[in-house]
Design a protein around this motif. Sequence first.
Motif, mmCIF file in Angstrom:
data_model
loop_
_atom_site.group_PDB
_atom_site.id
_atom_site.type_symbol
_atom_site.label_atom_id
_atom_site.label_comp_id
_atom_site.label_asym_id
_atom_site.label_seq_id
_atom_site.Cartn_x
_atom_site.Cartn_y
_atom_site.Cartn_z
ATOM 1 N N CYS A 190 0.836 -1.199 0.000
ATOM 2 C CA CYS A 190 0.000 0.000 0.000
ATOM 3 C C CYS A 190 0.873 1.251 0.000
ATOM 4 C CB CYS A 190 -0.928 -0.009 1.211
ATOM 5 S SG CYS A 190 -2.135 -1.352 1.200
ATOM 6 N N PHE A 191 0.290 2.364 -0.424
ATOM 7 C CA PHE A 191 1.058 3.612 -0.512
ATOM 8 C C PHE A 191 0.109 4.797 -0.378
ATOM 9 C CE2 PHE A 191 -0.124 2.298 -4.791
ATOM 10 C CZ PHE A 191 -0.592 3.451 -5.387
ATOM 11 N N ALA A 192 0.688 5.982 -0.185
ATOM 12 C CA ALA A 192 -0.101 7.211 -0.073
ATOM 13 C C ALA A 192 0.429 8.241 -1.055
ATOM 14 C CB ALA A 192 -0.042 7.760 1.347
ATOM 15 N N LEU A 193 -0.471 8.890 -1.772
ATOM 16 C CA LEU A 193 -0.137 10.002 -2.646
ATOM 17 C C LEU A 193 -0.558 11.308 -1.981
ATOM 18 C CD1 LEU A 193 -1.221 8.706 -6.188
ATOM 19 C CD2 LEU A 193 0.955 8.393 -4.995
ATOM 20 N N ALA A 194 0.332 12.280 -2.003
ATOM 21 C CA ALA A 194 0.046 13.594 -1.413
ATOM 22 C C ALA A 194 -0.022 14.653 -2.505
ATOM 23 C CB ALA A 194 1.118 13.944 -0.384
ATOM 24 N N ASN A 195 -0.451 15.857 -2.104
ATOM 25 C CA ASN A 195 -0.683 16.977 -3.014
ATOM 26 C C ASN A 195 -1.770 16.647 -4.033
ATOM 27 O OD1 ASN A 195 -0.055 19.689 -3.588
ATOM 28 N ND2 ASN A 195 1.164 19.097 -5.374
ATOM 29 N N PRO A 240 -6.273 15.834 4.434
ATOM 30 C CA PRO A 240 -6.304 16.869 3.388
ATOM 31 C C PRO A 240 -5.211 16.668 2.346
ATOM 32 C CG PRO A 240 -6.526 17.842 5.576
ATOM 33 C CD PRO A 240 -6.160 16.406 5.789
ATOM 34 N N GLY A 241 -5.618 16.432 1.111
ATOM 35 C CA GLY A 241 -4.676 16.285 0.019
ATOM 36 C C GLY A 241 -3.905 14.983 0.007
ATOM 37 N N VAL A 242 -4.293 14.019 0.848
ATOM 38 C CA VAL A 242 -3.565 12.748 0.927
ATOM 39 C C VAL A 242 -4.544 11.598 0.693
ATOM 40 C CG1 VAL A 242 -2.110 11.242 2.314
ATOM 41 C CG2 VAL A 242 -1.920 13.724 2.566
#
Length: 459
Positions: A190-195, A240-242
């Motif tokens: 699993c992973f997280a994308l920001a912005n 927020p944004g993630v």
Amino acid sequence: MNTHVPHARPLPLDDSWDVIVAGGGPAGCTAAIAAAREGARTLLIESTGSLGGSGTSALVPAWCPFSDKEKIIYRGLAEKVFTAAKEGLSHVKPEALDWVPINAERLKRVYDSLVADSGATVLFQTQLAGVETDSDGGVSTILVANKSGLTALRAKVYIDCTGDADLAAWAGAPFQQGDAAGETQATTLCFALANVDSYAFEHSGDIGWWNPRSPIHAIVDSGLYPEIPDKHLCCNLVGPGVVGFNAGHIWGVDNTDPASVSRALAQGRRLAETYCRALAAHSPAFANAFVASTGAVLGVRETRRITGDYMLMLDDYLDRRTFPDEICRNSYFIDLHQTKQEHKNKIDEVQAATRFKHYAKGESHGIPYRCLTPVGLRNVLVAGRSISCERIVQGSVRVMPVCLAMGEAAGLAAALAARTPGHDVHGIDTAFLRERLREHGAHLPALEHESAPSPVVSL
């Protein structure tokens, strides 16, 4: 492989414990809390630097459902963890019970606090390294490795919450692994994308694989991203944004083989970057996103399953069976992800997820205490995804809410066994165990021979 016999040397021994829990995932945390709550001197060892397992170190972005579509059924400590974790997410409705996003950093602190408040002791970055047994079918000592080197630990009762049944298997307990050919369910990093543009994300509609308008269909069908293995994609706004992602399959991984896991972790990190590029090209919400984090551990769905005093079978699941010694209820669907061969045969995610009809509102089945007691081991309990069950049922009982509930039962049972001569976990009075679990809020409907339990106020 060549062998090496180490030089015999004395090791430091700490034999001050009543209960030792191996593994600090959801089951391990509630097991330690429940044992310490009963007054047992409890040690929890965890191989990583944080508690929580799948929801923290592995970055699984959402809880599986906590309800049976009618009411919350994973109660007691499970509900307490869930409620505390949810309170930190301002974009989640307080009444939400199913597929609720997880803020991994908040969840780490929730587990830290609950375990510390219970009185249990935690050793982070401490790996189970060996198991020694006695002549009476009991585990006498475990060996752990950390910055102090090798240390011996001894307790009256041990709870295996490693997820892979390492302690039980190394002690000689019988187990099964995978299907008839040894193949286990696919893993996912699993992973997280920001912005991420939160407004665009929330107004673009659900982009999970079940939505025909999800960008994952265009991504895979384009042929431009051959590294992306299939259309499996689940995601949640975790802040927020993630956006957190449970996406893609890495097949052929054996979590009991370090070399196999090492290859999968590197592959998963490459995949995360590929997903980021692909989503940026196919969804405006991700135009400026970047990979903020990947799981510190691999998301593993299946390895060993112990052979216990009872094996939970598919017919038990399909019949919504109730057991006289059940220690929790479960309503999650049988979630067997597609195999690599099924993917090649064009069996898609929807077909895989609906191969068994989902439970209707209010339906669930029981999990017997006997699924937690390994055959041939006197003072060991197993909780979490490695309990005694048919492989197909493991696809349902492996997820975090039910693991939390099983862990609490195992911890309470271990504390009771630690107070009895012989410390035999197979001899626990399950009627008393069930009553004590109810006193702490567990959802255990009355059996035919029992009087109705007293109402419990939701945490």
